[in-house]
Design a protein around this motif. Structure first.
Motif, PDB file in Angstrom:
ATOM      1  N   ARG A  13     128.457  63.713  -0.601  1.00 45.02           N
ATOM      2  CA  ARG A  13     127.274  63.214   0.233  1.00 45.02           C
ATOM      3  C   ARG A  13     125.956  63.184  -0.747  1.00 45.02           C
ATOM      4  NH1 ARG A  13     127.984  59.750   3.387  1.00 45.02           N
ATOM      5  NH2 ARG A  13     129.361  60.533   4.700  1.00 45.02           N
ATOM      6  N   PHE A  23     133.797  47.695  -1.401  1.00 44.40           N
ATOM      7  CA  PHE A  23     132.720  48.201  -0.666  1.00 44.40           C
ATOM      8  C   PHE A  23     132.701  48.183   0.725  1.00 44.40           C
ATOM      9  CE2 PHE A  23     128.341  49.581  -0.095  1.00 44.40           C
ATOM     10  CZ  PHE A  23     128.075  48.940   1.139  1.00 44.40           C
ATOM     11  N   ASN A  55     137.140  54.052   3.370  1.00 36.29           N
ATOM     12  CA  ASN A  55     135.874  53.421   3.089  1.00 36.29           C
ATOM     13  C   ASN A  55     135.615  53.461   1.865  1.00 36.29           C
ATOM     14  OD1 ASN A  55     135.457  52.371   5.671  1.00 36.29           O
ATOM     15  ND2 ASN A  55     133.749  53.618   6.261  1.00 36.29           N
ATOM     16  N   HIS A  56     134.934  52.312   1.088  1.00 36.77           N
ATOM     17  CA  HIS A  56     134.471  52.369  -0.139  1.00 36.77           C
ATOM     18  C   HIS A  56     135.494  52.662  -1.100  1.00 36.77           C
ATOM     19  CE1 HIS A  56     130.505  51.507   1.468  1.00 36.77           C
ATOM     20  NE2 HIS A  56     130.350  53.015   1.884  1.00 36.77           N
ATOM     21  N   ARG A 109     136.117  57.614  -5.484  1.00 37.52           N
ATOM     22  CA  ARG A 109     135.091  58.928  -5.040  1.00 37.52           C
ATOM     23  C   ARG A 109     135.720  60.050  -5.184  1.00 37.52           C
ATOM     24  NH1 ARG A 109     131.753  57.051   0.027  1.00 37.52           N
ATOM     25  NH2 ARG A 109     133.453  57.032   1.185  1.00 37.52           N
ATOM     26  N   HIS A 148     126.212  53.553  -5.399  1.00 43.84           N
ATOM     27  CA  HIS A 148     125.845  53.707  -3.742  1.00 43.84           C
ATOM     28  C   HIS A 148     124.909  55.044  -4.003  1.00 43.84           C
ATOM     29  CE1 HIS A 148     125.794  55.025   0.318  1.00 43.84           C
ATOM     30  NE2 HIS A 148     126.931  54.078   0.598  1.00 43.84           N
ATOM     31  N   TYR A 192     121.632  57.456  -3.932  1.00 43.57           N
ATOM     32  CA  TYR A 192     121.047  58.331  -2.744  1.00 43.57           C
ATOM     33  C   TYR A 192     119.640  58.670  -3.322  1.00 43.57           C
ATOM     34  CZ  TYR A 192     124.909  58.942   0.466  1.00 43.57           C
ATOM     35  OH  TYR A 192     125.940  58.693   1.522  1.00 43.57           O
ATOM     36  N   LYS A 195     123.937  45.174   9.278  1.00 41.81           N
ATOM     37  CA  LYS A 195     125.347  45.830   9.695  1.00 41.81           C
ATOM     38  C   LYS A 195     125.094  46.511  11.129  1.00 41.81           C
ATOM     39  CE  LYS A 195     128.045  47.812   6.907  1.00 41.81           C
ATOM     40  NZ  LYS A 195     128.328  48.655   5.749  1.00 41.81           N
ATOM     41  N   ASP A 201     120.977  49.437   7.760  1.00 38.57           N
ATOM     42  CA  ASP A 201     122.091  49.309   7.169  1.00 38.57           C
ATOM     43  C   ASP A 201     122.361  47.977   6.837  1.00 38.57           C
ATOM     44  OD1 ASP A 201     125.763  50.390   7.555  1.00 38.57           O
ATOM     45  OD2 ASP A 201     124.776  49.504   5.982  1.00 38.57           O
ATOM     46  N   VAL A 261     122.212  47.025  -1.010  1.00 34.85           N
ATOM     47  CA  VAL A 261     122.313  47.401   0.243  1.00 34.85           C
ATOM     48  C   VAL A 261     121.087  48.353   0.430  1.00 34.85           C
ATOM     49  CG1 VAL A 261     123.541  48.994   1.594  1.00 34.85           C
ATOM     50  CG2 VAL A 261     124.795  46.944   0.336  1.00 34.85           C
ATOM     51  N   TRP A 303     120.100  51.562   2.977  1.00 36.41           N
ATOM     52  CA  TRP A 303     120.885  52.172   4.131  1.00 36.41           C
ATOM     53  C   TRP A 303     120.164  53.626   4.451  1.00 36.41           C
ATOM     54  CZ3 TRP A 303     124.345  56.669   3.759  1.00 36.41           C
ATOM     55  CH2 TRP A 303     124.891  57.102   4.924  1.00 36.41           C
ATOM     56  N   GLU A 327     121.223  50.426  -2.933  1.00 37.48           N
ATOM     57  CA  GLU A 327     122.330  50.361  -3.799  1.00 37.48           C
ATOM     58  C   GLU A 327     122.589  49.114  -4.333  1.00 37.48           C
ATOM     59  OE1 GLU A 327     123.933  52.031   0.633  1.00 37.48           O
ATOM     60  OE2 GLU A 327     125.561  51.411  -0.718  1.00 37.48           O
TER      61      GLU A 327
HETATM   62  O1  TA6 Z   1     126.208  51.596   2.072  1.00 38.16           O
HETATM   63  C1  TA6 Z   1     125.970  51.829   3.316  1.00 38.16           C
HETATM   64  C2  TA6 Z   1     127.382  52.448   4.193  1.00 38.16           C
HETATM   65  O2  TA6 Z   1     128.283  51.085   3.979  1.00 38.16           O
HETATM   66  C3  TA6 Z   1     127.133  52.389   5.505  1.00 38.16           C
HETATM   67  O3  TA6 Z   1     127.540  51.738   6.366  1.00 38.16           O
HETATM   68  C4  TA6 Z   1     127.560  53.941   5.788  1.00 38.16           C
HETATM   69  O4  TA6 Z   1     128.837  53.889   6.021  1.00 38.16           O
HETATM   70  C5  TA6 Z   1     127.377  54.652   4.239  1.00 38.16           C
HETATM   71  O5  TA6 Z   1     127.836  53.481   3.455  1.00 38.16           O
HETATM   72  C6  TA6 Z   1     128.289  55.965   3.845  1.00 38.16           C
HETATM   73  O6  TA6 Z   1     129.582  55.755   3.801  1.00 38.16           O
HETATM   74  P1  TA6 Z   1     130.396  57.009   3.566  1.00 38.16           P
HETATM   75  O7  TA6 Z   1     131.811  56.475   3.632  1.00 38.16           O
HETATM   76  O8  TA6 Z   1     129.899  57.547   2.357  1.00 38.16           O
HETATM   77  O9  TA6 Z   1     130.066  58.010   4.816  1.00 38.16           O
END
Ligand code: TA6
Length: 299
Positions: free
Chosen positions: A73, A83, A94-95, A99, A169, A171, A193, A213, A245, A247, A272
């Motif tokens: 994180r 993505f 997700n994603h 990772r 992505h 931060y 979103k 988002d 993006v 967020w 992002e």
């Molecule tokens: O990039 C924004 C996003 O797609 C949000 O919808 C949120 O899910 C974030 O990514 C973090 O995703 P993760 O899977 O790392 O918790």
């Protein structure tokens, strides 16, 4: 493992591999411009701090962990080969799936006294092909100098064309989210979103006063995070993308995330560099695609 890594890739006085988060190997870099930390797990830049700065450019959650195959994180997670949610709705993570995999060093180079470049790689395996039936070579080229440069290179090593969405992505650390503006997306449309991916128009600079988002469309190469509390601008220069993006999870989402402190949303924002939504990359056999971003502090 650390001994072998250091024998092959350490750079005296500049780059060494040490045990980091959850005992995963990380490259620690200290050169004339900055310090940085890069995890082999996830091919993941964790930290980048120019000597001029008191605050790290990147935000890393104090609760970040990779213990149970989670994505770290913070820093720069690599979202690939999709993505967001699984595009085929098969329940895959997700994603994408890079990772939370261990990348391998390919090269570590002192470009000059002040700049260090580390390249990490990941290729398909039986396990990844069971998740996603394609052959690939991935490389992330990370350059630590007066700027932080990250380039994600995909090569299709298979015999069929594949579709790709992806993201750096990233931060970023901010002083206080309500005193931040993201500039450069004025006049652009975005998919919200938070409201069912409704298409909306961004009129002014982006301010964050609730969960944000958004996938911005047809974006320019240069964006700026204007942080009046830390009194700095973070200049973002991207190549290879037409979407971006923004967020911030805000209060409720932050409280629901086990690897983010309840108030950490106040000192982070993700901006992002993405190939997301309609920005899909079709990669033919033997072809290569590069997605890159550079981050520089200005005042
Ligand atoms: O990039 C924004 C996003 O797609 C949000 O919808 C949120 O899910 C974030 O990514 C973090 O995703 P993760 O899977 O790392 O918790």
């Amino acid at each position: 493992m650390l001994e072998t890594l250091n024998q092959r890739y350490a750079i005296a006085k500049v780059l060494t591999f040490q045990a980091g988060m959850d005992n995963q190997p990380i490259a620690k870099i200290h050169n004339d411009h900055a310090t940085a930390e890069i995890s082999l797990y996830g091919g993941h830049v964790l930290s980048y701090k120019p000597h001029s700065e008191t605050a790290d450019v990147l935000f890393l959650s104090p609760l970040a962990t990779c213990a149970k195959g989670q994505a770290i994180r913070g820093g720069i997670p690599i979202c690939w080969p999709w993505f967001g949610e699984d595009p085929e709705g098969l329940g895959r993570p997700n994603h994408g799936f890079v990772r939370n995999r261990l990348w391998q060093p390919i090269a570590a180079v002192a470009i000059d006294r002040g700049t260090t470049q580390l390249t990490l790689g990941l290729s398909d395996t039986e396990e990844t092909r069971a998740l996603w039936p394609h052959s690939f070579d991935l490389a992330i080229v990370i350059t630590i100098g007066a700027t932080l440069q990250v380039e994600l290179i995909t090569r299709n090593t298979g015999h069929t064309t594949f579709s790709l969405t992806q993201a750096l992505h990233t931060y970023f650390t901010v002083g206080e989210i309500q005193h931040v503006r993201v500039r450069g997306l004025e006049g652009k449309y975005y998919l919200d979103k938070v409201e069912g991916s409704t298409r909306k128009l961004q009129t002014a600079a982006i301010a964050v006063t609730s969960e944000v988002d958004r996938i911005y469309l047809d974006v320019p190469a240069n964006l700026t995070i204007d942080d009046s509390v830390l009194d700095r601008l973070i200049r973002i220069t991207s190549i290879g993308n037409s979407t971006a993006v923004v967020w911030n999870p805000w209060i409720t989402k932050a409280a629901a995330m086990g690897d983010l402190g309840d108030t950490d949303y106040q000192t982070m924002i993700c901006v992002e560099t993405t190939n997301a939504a309609t920005d899909v990359v079709e990669l033919a056999p033997g072809d290569t695609f590069r997605l890159s971003a550079a981050y520089q502090i200005d005042r």
